[in-house]
Write a protein that holds these residues in place. Structure first.
Motif, mmCIF file in Angstrom:
data_model
loop_
_atom_site.group_PDB
_atom_site.id
_atom_site.type_symbol
_atom_site.label_atom_id
_atom_site.label_comp_id
_atom_site.label_asym_id
_atom_site.label_seq_id
_atom_site.Cartn_x
_atom_site.Cartn_y
_atom_site.Cartn_z
ATOM 1 N N VAL A 18 0.840 -1.202 0.000
ATOM 2 C CA VAL A 18 0.000 0.000 0.000
ATOM 3 C C VAL A 18 0.879 1.258 0.000
ATOM 4 O O VAL A 18 0.632 2.202 -0.758
ATOM 5 C CB VAL A 18 -0.967 0.003 1.206
ATOM 6 N N LEU A 19 1.915 1.264 0.828
ATOM 7 C CA LEU A 19 2.816 2.416 0.872
ATOM 8 C C LEU A 19 3.540 2.621 -0.458
ATOM 9 O O LEU A 19 3.713 3.761 -0.906
ATOM 10 C CB LEU A 19 3.829 2.257 2.010
ATOM 11 N N TRP A 55 9.627 -2.985 -5.912
ATOM 12 C CA TRP A 55 9.310 -3.522 -4.595
ATOM 13 C C TRP A 55 7.850 -3.973 -4.527
ATOM 14 O O TRP A 55 7.557 -5.041 -3.989
ATOM 15 C CB TRP A 55 9.613 -2.482 -3.510
ATOM 16 N N LEU A 56 6.952 -3.176 -5.081
ATOM 17 C CA LEU A 56 5.532 -3.527 -5.102
ATOM 18 C C LEU A 56 5.314 -4.848 -5.838
ATOM 19 O O LEU A 56 4.566 -5.712 -5.375
ATOM 20 C CB LEU A 56 4.745 -2.402 -5.786
ATOM 21 N N THR A 57 5.984 -5.034 -6.964
ATOM 22 C CA THR A 57 5.822 -6.242 -7.766
ATOM 23 C C THR A 57 6.306 -7.477 -7.015
ATOM 24 O O THR A 57 5.600 -8.487 -6.939
ATOM 25 C CB THR A 57 6.585 -6.095 -9.095
ATOM 26 N N PHE A 58 7.497 -7.410 -6.462
ATOM 27 C CA PHE A 58 8.052 -8.577 -5.764
ATOM 28 C C PHE A 58 7.267 -8.907 -4.496
ATOM 29 O O PHE A 58 6.956 -10.072 -4.233
ATOM 30 C CB PHE A 58 9.527 -8.347 -5.413
ATOM 31 N N ILE A 59 6.934 -7.898 -3.712
ATOM 32 C CA ILE A 59 6.206 -8.155 -2.466
ATOM 33 C C ILE A 59 4.777 -8.598 -2.764
ATOM 34 O O ILE A 59 4.242 -9.489 -2.107
ATOM 35 C CB ILE A 59 6.264 -6.926 -1.542
ATOM 36 N N GLY A 60 4.170 -8.007 -3.789
ATOM 37 C CA GLY A 60 2.841 -8.452 -4.202
ATOM 38 C C GLY A 60 2.840 -9.908 -4.637
ATOM 39 O O GLY A 60 1.893 -10.653 -4.368
#
Length: 175
Positions: A18-19, A55-60
């Motif tokens: 979200v961040l 970061w969003l892609t990997f963590i998602g």
């Protein structure tokens, strides 16, 4: 106790996603406004937004793996007899574990090599950019090894495990 810790970890990951998304929106939209209204821009906007996207892609992907949300050809494997289905699942999970190990190894190498290389706009260490691969690899390795254990012990024999919430949604669509 362990379940609560795992749930807290995934809640943290969801918060990070979200961040990252909020940060991307603020940086890109803010940069557009700055360019059109004030004829200037935010220097770090493009670079940092790109980092947030990675970061969003990997963590998602970690979150989606836990929730069984990745695309798959489960109808093929699930239509096989139980013994053959389990063999296919074991082989598939072993291949995914191998691919995850390659990601961990490559991310470790890239993070170490680039630890003292700094991004041009933000000045942040490029090790941070490649470090998300380690978080992804270690997290998904635990998930995949756990699932391999479940398959080997006969507790999981299908590719997709439908939880109660998904089943309720599916039943609502069938009516």
């Amino acid at each position: 106790m362990l379940t609560k810790a795992i749930d807290a970890y995934f809640a943290l990951l969801k918060g990070i996603v979200v961040l990252c998304l909020m940060g991307m929106v603020v940086l890109v939209f803010g940069n557009v406004l700055m360019r059109y209204i004030f004829n200037s821009g935010i220097t770090v906007s493009e670079e940092f937004a790109r980092w947030l996207f990675v970061w969003l892609t990997f963590i998602g992907a970690i979150i989606v793996l836990r929730d069984h949300g990745h695309l798959g050809l489960d109808f093929v494997v699930n239509s096989l007899p139980r013994r053959l289905r389990r063999i296919c699942l074991v082989v598939g999970h072993l291949l995914m574990i191998l691919a995850t190990w390659l990601i961990i190894d490559g991310s470790w190498t890239q993070a170490s090599v680039n630890l003292h290389t700094y991004a041009p706009a933000t000045g942040l260490s490029m090790g941070l950019f490649f470090g998300v691969g380690l978080i992804f690899g270690i997290s998904t390795m635990f998930i995949l090894v756990w699932r391999l254990f479940l398959i080997a012990t006969g507790q999981m024999d299908r590719m997709i495990v439908i939880d109660e919430e998904t089943a309720a949604v599916t039943q609502g669509l069938e009516k």
